[in-house]
Design an enzyme around this catalytic site. Structure first.
Site, PDB file in Angstrom:
ATOM      1  N   GLN A 104     -14.118  -0.344  -1.041  1.00  0.00           N
ATOM      2  CA  GLN A 104     -14.920  -0.874  -2.320  1.00  0.00           C
ATOM      3  C   GLN A 104     -13.885  -1.034  -3.491  1.00  0.00           C
ATOM      4  O   GLN A 104     -13.317   0.490  -3.643  1.00  0.00           O
ATOM      5  CB  GLN A 104     -16.104  -0.302  -2.563  1.00  0.00           C
ATOM      6  CG  GLN A 104     -17.026  -1.092  -3.708  1.00  0.00           C
ATOM      7  CD  GLN A 104     -17.738  -0.029  -4.407  1.00  0.00           C
ATOM      8  OE1 GLN A 104     -17.983  -0.190  -5.790  1.00  0.00           O
ATOM      9  NE2 GLN A 104     -18.512   0.850  -3.756  1.00  0.00           N
ATOM     10  N   HIS A 158       0.843  -1.116  -0.040  1.00  0.00           N
ATOM     11  CA  HIS A 158       0.034   0.127  -0.006  1.00  0.00           C
ATOM     12  C   HIS A 158       0.927   0.956  -0.095  1.00  0.00           C
ATOM     13  O   HIS A 158       0.387   2.346  -0.293  1.00  0.00           O
ATOM     14  CB  HIS A 158      -1.040  -0.117   1.312  1.00  0.00           C
ATOM     15  CG  HIS A 158      -1.998   1.028   1.130  1.00  0.00           C
ATOM     16  ND1 HIS A 158      -1.751   2.303   1.106  1.00  0.00           N
ATOM     17  CD2 HIS A 158      -3.385   0.924   1.378  1.00  0.00           C
ATOM     18  CE1 HIS A 158      -2.868   3.021   0.998  1.00  0.00           C
ATOM     19  NE2 HIS A 158      -4.004   2.013   1.246  1.00  0.00           N
ATOM     20  N   LYS A 165     -30.223   1.290  -6.563  1.00  0.00           N
ATOM     21  CA  LYS A 165     -30.436   2.342  -7.827  1.00  0.00           C
ATOM     22  C   LYS A 165     -31.740   2.455  -8.333  1.00  0.00           C
ATOM     23  O   LYS A 165     -32.361   3.620  -8.712  1.00  0.00           O
ATOM     24  CB  LYS A 165     -29.460   1.954  -9.006  1.00  0.00           C
ATOM     25  CG  LYS A 165     -27.859   2.025  -8.633  1.00  0.00           C
ATOM     26  CD  LYS A 165     -27.119   1.734  -9.910  1.00  0.00           C
ATOM     27  CE  LYS A 165     -27.346   2.296 -10.999  1.00  0.00           C
ATOM     28  NZ  LYS A 165     -26.305   2.196 -12.323  1.00  0.00           N
ATOM     29  N   LYS A 210     -26.160  -3.888  -7.090  1.00  0.00           N
ATOM     30  CA  LYS A 210     -26.187  -2.445  -7.143  1.00  0.00           C
ATOM     31  C   LYS A 210     -27.621  -1.932  -7.838  1.00  0.00           C
ATOM     32  O   LYS A 210     -28.041  -0.828  -7.626  1.00  0.00           O
ATOM     33  CB  LYS A 210     -25.252  -1.734  -7.836  1.00  0.00           C
ATOM     34  CG  LYS A 210     -24.873  -2.117  -9.112  1.00  0.00           C
ATOM     35  CD  LYS A 210     -23.664  -1.249  -9.664  1.00  0.00           C
ATOM     36  CE  LYS A 210     -23.435  -1.606 -11.240  1.00  0.00           C
ATOM     37  NZ  LYS A 210     -22.200  -0.667 -11.720  1.00  0.00           N
ATOM     38  N   LYS A 230     -33.380   4.860  -6.282  1.00  0.00           N
ATOM     39  CA  LYS A 230     -32.509   6.279  -6.308  1.00  0.00           C
ATOM     40  C   LYS A 230     -31.797   6.388  -5.102  1.00  0.00           C
ATOM     41  O   LYS A 230     -31.544   7.498  -4.551  1.00  0.00           O
ATOM     42  CB  LYS A 230     -33.623   7.495  -6.561  1.00  0.00           C
ATOM     43  CG  LYS A 230     -34.139   7.462  -7.839  1.00  0.00           C
ATOM     44  CD  LYS A 230     -35.086   8.705  -8.130  1.00  0.00           C
ATOM     45  CE  LYS A 230     -35.805   8.771  -9.469  1.00  0.00           C
ATOM     46  NZ  LYS A 230     -36.244   7.304  -9.972  1.00  0.00           N
ATOM     47  N   LEU A 231     -31.139   5.557  -4.840  1.00  0.00           N
ATOM     48  CA  LEU A 231     -30.306   5.469  -3.626  1.00  0.00           C
ATOM     49  C   LEU A 231     -28.656   5.111  -4.045  1.00  0.00           C
ATOM     50  O   LEU A 231     -28.515   4.280  -4.714  1.00  0.00           O
ATOM     51  CB  LEU A 231     -30.627   4.273  -2.603  1.00  0.00           C
ATOM     52  CG  LEU A 231     -32.072   4.685  -1.948  1.00  0.00           C
ATOM     53  CD1 LEU A 231     -32.505   3.478  -1.040  1.00  0.00           C
ATOM     54  CD2 LEU A 231     -32.159   5.979  -1.191  1.00  0.00           C
ATOM     55  N   SER A 232     -27.833   5.667  -3.363  1.00  0.00           N
ATOM     56  CA  SER A 232     -26.133   5.416  -3.715  1.00  0.00           C
ATOM     57  C   SER A 232     -26.018   3.944  -3.387  1.00  0.00           C
ATOM     58  O   SER A 232     -26.292   3.423  -2.244  1.00  0.00           O
ATOM     59  CB  SER A 232     -25.625   6.306  -3.079  1.00  0.00           C
ATOM     60  OG  SER A 232     -24.178   5.843  -3.117  1.00  0.00           O
ATOM     61  N   PRO A 233     -25.378   3.075  -4.275  1.00  0.00           N
ATOM     62  CA  PRO A 233     -25.191   1.628  -3.922  1.00  0.00           C
ATOM     63  C   PRO A 233     -24.263   1.690  -2.909  1.00  0.00           C
ATOM     64  O   PRO A 233     -24.450   0.748  -1.838  1.00  0.00           O
ATOM     65  CB  PRO A 233     -25.047   0.821  -5.157  1.00  0.00           C
ATOM     66  CG  PRO A 233     -25.346   1.875  -6.383  1.00  0.00           C
ATOM     67  CD  PRO A 233     -25.385   3.280  -5.671  1.00  0.00           C
TER      68      PRO A 233
END
Length: 589
Positions: free
Chosen positions: A521, A299, A389, A385, A392-395
């Site tokens: 993610q 990282h 969607k 997702k 209308k919600l953010s996944p």
């Protein structure tokens, strides 16, 4: 893993479209043509990462505390914040000092020309610097801190190959500057395997799994010998390391995917492949006898979004039928050309009694660490997702709320959740964090299972929590995360020999930034899953990949911690997702 601190991306593919490394969700590369010099031109035009105001960060810090601290502790914390930011106070002094640093550095949050397609987010170009940090680079242990050294300017023409814990230098360019063909590489790798038929009795590579200060002492011992210095230098300067692994023994109560994932993360222990690594290399590609393959990346050299691109590129090559046909059916002409290739150079090490003792100690510690990894993989295939969607919600926000709900149900308290956020829209930008726990998310998880609340009330709580998360994400993306700002102010106080302000010594500060769950993610095109080693023995790492019709999870914890269980958390998250979908469906009735 406390001693290795790496990210791993792997494709095992034995059960489901699953694999085994890590990244963050905000960067989605768009297709771009390969333009010579475009990387440098784009880089100079990127803005510097902005420095938030002290008042803004303090206000958002208080909002974070309100979700996890109560009563007198919260009252005291708020007073400390007021004292810290008052005019003429220590906070204002530290902020002014940080502003001076910011004006003279490329990126305040960070204490060659090339040819690459420029990545963008919604048309905004991203910093491409990290791509030139992954190859031909290596971490070097030090007494106080490690250093990351880049050798790309020396233009190395070789990789190192590890097989049976022996290391070889493999030139990947011909004398005329052309790259070796697939057939030539196959012949050379076969030569390496035949030259190292048995595992080395002194696997020097396992020293790189040690705790950093211990490794630094062993490194000094190792580098006292000229032969060792030359061999170590060859590994460090190579483009990357290719690890050809022995087959992993199958554990009776463990799926092949989990076994394969652990192989990529830590090698399986001293009796398997942990010594067949040089964990200080920024990039290691790993191939097992059983066909499992993946990678292990530092990282410190690059973020998961960059490693993801490497992973997808490798996977695309594996799917190229012409390349694979050539490897399996070399033509007579190709075979003749390979006969003149020089034998790959074996790297030798002089093993003194003291180094042998260091190796044995590293073996013991590595075996303890390998056994302590609690890792679980779950493909949640009920939906992906497309469901959030449709409402209308953010996944991502929807999944983040499910993770917080799952944690709350396990522990009956709100967990402090970190979500990785890419800062590559700024020059030299790396990773900052979204403190995903908010007052709104706390109200949602506490109210979701309340039998007195109606569906409309719960939907309102869900909507507000997702709205709050979206706002936090937007703030972080614009360079105004509180995490990096507060930690930098604290470090600056130490650097300038200022008495540590009470705000940083209060228990509330530890609660705010001592995260219970680290999340990230990354969705690879080749359907592999990300894995991240765990640094906090009392917490979790949750990496997830989101597709249209499924969500892949990899959860890691520590077996020796009796308070955590990767199995229970991953099941609790799955139940939360199903219950939240039911809530959405009920809201439409």
């Amino acid at each position: 893993m406390l001693g290795i601190c790496t990210r791993t991306v792997v494709k095992v593919g034995m059960v489901r479209p699953i694999g085994l490394v890590k990244s963050c969700h905000l960067v989605k590369p768009v297709s771009a043509t390969l333009v010579t010099g475009r990387y440098l031109t784009q880089q100079e035009g990127l803005p510097r990462q902005p420095l938030p105001t002290l008042q803004q960060t303090c206000e958002r810090y208080v909002t974070t505390l309100e979700a996890i601290v109560e009563g007198d502790e919260l009252k005291r914390a708020k007073q400390l914040v007021e004292d810290f930011q008052k005019p003429g106070g220590v906070g204002e002094r530290l902020q002014e000092s940080l502003e001076k640093k910011a004006s003279n550095t490329e990126n305040w949050n960070l204490f060659c020309s090339g040819t690459l397609p420029v990545e963008c987010v919604r048309g905004i170009p991203l910093c491409m610097k990290q791509y030139y940090q992954v190859l031909s680079s290596c971490r070097i242990p030090g007494p106080e801190r490690d250093s990351l050294v880049f050798y790309s300017k020396t233009d190395p023409k070789y990789i190192t190959v590890a097989h049976n814990c022996e290391f070889f230098v493999l030139d990947v360019y011909n004398s005329d500057g052309t790259q070796l063909t697939t057939d030539q590489l196959c012949v050379q790798l076969d030569r390496i395997c035949k030259a190292s038929p048995q595992p080395s009795t002194d696997p020097v590579g396992i020293l790189t799994t040690q705790y950093r200060k211990t490794w630094d002492k062993a490194y000094i011992n190792l580098m006292n010998d000229e032969t060792n210095r030359e061999s170590v230098s060859a590994i460090q300067r190579s483009i990357f390391t290719l690890c050809l692994d022995r087959a992993m023994p199958q554990v009776s109560d463990e799926s092949s995917d989990i076994t394969g994932t652990k192989q990529m993360v830590h090698g399986g222990g001293s009796q398997c492949n942990s010594g067949n690594r040089w964990f200080d290399k920024s990039l290691q590609l790993i191939v097992g006898e059983d066909g499992s393959c993946g990678g292990n990346a530092l990282h410190v050299a690059a973020d998961g979004t960059v490693i993801r691109v490497f992973g997808d590129a490798v996977a695309a090559c594996l799917k190229d039928p012409e390349m694979m046909r050539s490897a399996m059916e070399p033509s007579p002409t190709d075979m003749k050309e390979t006969e003149s290739l020089p034998m790959p150079q074996k790297l030798h090490f002089s093993i003194t009694p003291e180094i042998k003792k260091d190796i044995e100690e590293a073996k013991q510690n590595m075996d303890i660490l390998a056994q302590d990894v609690d890792l679980r993989i779950q493909v949640f295939d009920h939906f992906g997702k497309d469901v959030p969607k449709a409402y209308k919600l953010s996944p991502d926000a929807f999944i983040q709320m499910a993770m917080q709900l799952g944690y709350y149900r396990m522990y009956q308290r709100c967990g402090t959740v970190f979500e990785a956020n890419s800062m590559r829209m700024f020059r030299g930008g790396r990773i900052d964090g979204i403190c995903a726990t908010s007052s709104a998310s706390a109200a949602f998880v506490k109210g979701f299972d309340d039998p007195t609340k109606q569906v409309t009330e719960k939907m309102d709580l869900l909507g507000k929590s997702i709205k709050a998360h979206n706002a936090l994400t937007k703030m972080a993306m614009s360079g105004h995360s509180i995490d990096g700002h507060m930690m930098t102010l604290k470090d600056l106080a130490v650097e300038e020999n200022i008495t540590i302000p009470e705000i940083f010594k209060d228990t509330s500060f530890d609660k705010a930034f001592d995260y219970n769950v680290f999340t990230s993610q990354v969705t690879l095109e080749n359907e592999s899953l990300p894995v991240t080693n765990l640094d906090d023995p009392n917490g979790y790492c949750v990496c997830y990949s989101v597709k249209s019709n499924y969500i892949g999870f990899v959860v890691t914890a520590i077996n020796s911690c009796k308070e955590t269980s990767a199995t229970q958390l991953i099941q609790s998250i799955e139940n939360a997702l199903l219950d939240m979908r039911t809530l959405l469906e009920q809201s439409q009735v």
